[in-house]
Scaffold this motif. Structure first.
Motif, mmCIF file in Angstrom:
data_model
loop_
_atom_site.group_PDB
_atom_site.id
_atom_site.type_symbol
_atom_site.label_atom_id
_atom_site.label_comp_id
_atom_site.label_asym_id
_atom_site.label_seq_id
_atom_site.Cartn_x
_atom_site.Cartn_y
_atom_site.Cartn_z
ATOM 1 N N PHE A 49 45.932 -7.174 -8.501
ATOM 2 C CA PHE A 49 46.142 -6.147 -7.481
ATOM 3 C C PHE A 49 45.130 -5.018 -7.672
ATOM 4 O O PHE A 49 44.736 -4.701 -8.794
ATOM 5 C CB PHE A 49 47.562 -5.587 -7.541
ATOM 6 C CG PHE A 49 48.640 -6.610 -7.299
ATOM 7 C CD1 PHE A 49 48.842 -7.139 -6.047
ATOM 8 C CD2 PHE A 49 49.445 -7.046 -8.342
ATOM 9 C CE1 PHE A 49 49.827 -8.078 -5.815
ATOM 10 C CE2 PHE A 49 50.440 -7.979 -8.133
ATOM 11 C CZ PHE A 49 50.629 -8.509 -6.862
ATOM 12 N N SER A 104 44.117 -1.004 -6.939
ATOM 13 C CA SER A 104 44.604 0.339 -6.650
ATOM 14 C C SER A 104 43.433 1.218 -6.257
ATOM 15 O O SER A 104 42.388 1.203 -6.914
ATOM 16 C CB SER A 104 45.317 0.918 -7.878
ATOM 17 O OG SER A 104 45.667 2.269 -7.672
ATOM 18 N N ASP A 156 50.641 -1.383 -3.255
ATOM 19 C CA ASP A 156 51.528 -1.631 -2.118
ATOM 20 C C ASP A 156 51.192 -0.738 -0.925
ATOM 21 O O ASP A 156 51.606 -1.039 0.200
ATOM 22 C CB ASP A 156 52.977 -1.391 -2.535
ATOM 23 C CG ASP A 156 53.411 -2.322 -3.648
ATOM 24 O OD1 ASP A 156 54.045 -3.335 -3.355
ATOM 25 O OD2 ASP A 156 53.094 -2.023 -4.820
ATOM 26 N N SER A 185 45.912 -1.729 2.443
ATOM 27 C CA SER A 185 45.873 -2.887 3.338
ATOM 28 C C SER A 185 44.628 -3.708 3.044
ATOM 29 O O SER A 185 43.625 -3.186 2.549
ATOM 30 C CB SER A 185 45.891 -2.446 4.809
ATOM 31 O OG SER A 185 44.732 -1.686 5.115
ATOM 32 N N ALA A 189 51.334 -9.605 2.783
ATOM 33 C CA ALA A 189 51.630 -9.858 1.382
ATOM 34 C C ALA A 189 52.352 -11.196 1.242
ATOM 35 O O ALA A 189 53.273 -11.493 2.009
ATOM 36 C CB ALA A 189 52.487 -8.735 0.807
ATOM 37 N N ASP A 237 59.045 -9.167 -1.938
ATOM 38 C CA ASP A 237 59.598 -7.924 -2.462
ATOM 39 C C ASP A 237 58.579 -6.809 -2.591
ATOM 40 O O ASP A 237 58.881 -5.757 -3.143
ATOM 41 C CB ASP A 237 60.256 -8.171 -3.823
ATOM 42 C CG ASP A 237 59.290 -8.781 -4.824
ATOM 43 O OD1 ASP A 237 58.211 -9.258 -4.406
ATOM 44 O OD2 ASP A 237 59.609 -8.788 -6.030
ATOM 45 N N ARG A 238 57.328 -7.016 -2.098
ATOM 46 C CA ARG A 238 56.336 -5.950 -2.154
ATOM 47 C C ARG A 238 55.254 -6.179 -1.097
ATOM 48 O O ARG A 238 55.103 -7.280 -0.566
ATOM 49 C CB ARG A 238 55.720 -5.838 -3.551
ATOM 50 C CG ARG A 238 54.946 -7.060 -4.013
ATOM 51 C CD ARG A 238 54.392 -6.834 -5.411
ATOM 52 N NE ARG A 238 53.665 -5.577 -5.517
ATOM 53 C CZ ARG A 238 53.064 -5.163 -6.645
ATOM 54 N NH1 ARG A 238 53.136 -5.901 -7.743
ATOM 55 N NH2 ARG A 238 52.404 -4.012 -6.657
ATOM 56 N N ARG A 239 54.500 -5.086 -0.788
ATOM 57 C CA ARG A 239 53.462 -5.144 0.241
ATOM 58 C C ARG A 239 52.087 -5.496 -0.305
ATOM 59 O O ARG A 239 51.178 -5.827 0.452
ATOM 60 C CB ARG A 239 53.345 -3.795 0.960
ATOM 61 C CG ARG A 239 54.474 -3.461 1.884
ATOM 62 C CD ARG A 239 54.157 -2.183 2.654
ATOM 63 N NE ARG A 239 53.061 -2.354 3.609
ATOM 64 C CZ ARG A 239 51.872 -1.775 3.507
ATOM 65 N NH1 ARG A 239 51.604 -1.004 2.479
ATOM 66 N NH2 ARG A 239 50.955 -1.962 4.430
ATOM 67 N N ALA A 240 51.903 -5.410 -1.608
ATOM 68 C CA ALA A 240 50.578 -5.594 -2.199
ATOM 69 C C ALA A 240 50.085 -7.026 -1.987
ATOM 70 O O ALA A 240 50.837 -7.994 -2.108
ATOM 71 C CB ALA A 240 50.608 -5.257 -3.681
ATOM 72 N N SER A 247 48.049 2.231 5.789
ATOM 73 C CA SER A 247 47.739 2.350 4.373
ATOM 74 C C SER A 247 47.489 3.807 4.023
ATOM 75 O O SER A 247 46.847 4.539 4.778
ATOM 76 C CB SER A 247 46.517 1.509 4.011
ATOM 77 O OG SER A 247 45.375 1.945 4.719
#
Length: 305
Positions: free
Chosen positions: A98, A100, A107, A110, A120, A124-127, A155
């Motif tokens: 991932f 950052s 997360d 975009s 995604a 359970d997450r957007r990342a 984002s």
């Protein structure tokens, strides 16, 4: 040939057949009569193109092209982004996953591939995990750190734009082949990696070099291991920092990464263009996790036995 040592005692080497082909063709041309000079275009062209794209952007933007990506043995797109200013990478078993932007959680970023927003894969997450995308399939990576009104406001950190190979990125026929290999002492296995790309431009109708075809392929199977000791947060802080439990871990990991892309571009005139972008990516992660836990009857402090 170059060798790099990694923390998991992993030796890696890379042989670029493109460099060997350039050297051989240059020597052959130099021996032919009538050849006045041989022109070799290096990384300066790619760097200059990236800098011009950054300067002309209406937002704060960082760009890295394929030549910059190929300088170091990055396994995936996430690792290719790790040297851009303001970016950091979350890793899993040493591999980037991932991304950052400016310290904001992955997360809240975009990701687009050839202009298409990528959802995604985890519920359970957007990342978006970028370790599924081989770096050899990427022509350029752009990170937009400040959004403009024409962009989707989905984002807070930034937008990562992935562009795949196009025949109009090069003049005429272009091809490259690379092979890599590594040996991991933890598991005593070798890990091969092969990749290649080819593109060319053709003339359709009355146009000149107005139709392009580009293809890229990458395959890697990496066998490696990791061993460490973790506490898992089992500490007692009421009477100083005392350890209650620890766990000895020994992991054996196999990761197979396959990617293929086939792109078509058609420019009937100087003002319009038609294109078709295809991308296939498959990532398989198999892990055997062995662990032995140790629990102390009395919490231990540093230096105690």
């Amino acid at each position: 040939m170059s060798a790099h040592w990694h923390r998991n005692r992993n030796q890696r080497f890379r042989i670029s057949l493109l460099a060997l082909a350039v050297a051989a063709s240059s020597a052959a041309l130099a021996q032919e009569p009538g050849v006045e000079h041989v022109e070799v275009v290096g990384q300066a062209v790619s760097i200059d193109k990236a800098l011009k794209e950054q300067r002309s952007s209406d937002s704060v933007k960082s760009v890295v092209h394929a030549d910059g990506i190929g300088q170091l043995p990055d396994d995936n797109a996430a690792e290719a982004l790790q040297r851009i200013p303001g970016l950091s990478v979350e890793r899993d078993q040493g591999e980037g996953r991932f991304v950052s932007v400016r310290g904001i959680a992955p997360d809240l970023n975009s990701v687009t591939i050839n202009g298409t927003l990528v959802p995604a894969p985890e519920g359970d997450r957007r990342a978006v995990a970028l370790d599924v995308l081989p770096s050899e399939l990427v022509q350029s990576l752009s990170v937009v750190k400040t959004l403009t009104p024409d962009m989707d406001a989905n984002s807070l950190g930034g937008t990562i734009e992935v562009e795949s190979l196009s025949a109009f990125d090069h003049d005429g026929l272009f091809y490259s082949i690379s092979a890599e290999g590594s040996h991991d002492e933890n598991v005593g296995k070798q890990s091969p990696k092969f990749s290649g790309a080819i593109s060319n431009r053709f003339s359709l109708g009355d146009g000149v070099d107005n139709f392009g075809v580009a293809a890229a392929l990458s395959w890697q199977e990496r066998d490696f291991g990791s061993d460490n000791v973790e506490t898992g947060g089992k500490w007692d802080f009421e009477d100083g920092a005392r350890l209650e439990e620890l766990e000895q871990r020994d992991y054996e990991i196999t990761r197979e990464r396959t990617g293929f892309g086939l792109n078509f571009d058609y420019k009937p005139d100087d003002y319009s263009s038609l294109y078709l972008r295809t991308l296939y990516s498959r990532f398989k992660d198999t892990e055997t996790r062995n662990a032995a836990g140790v629990a102390f009857d009395d919490a231990q402090q540093a230096g105690e036995r």
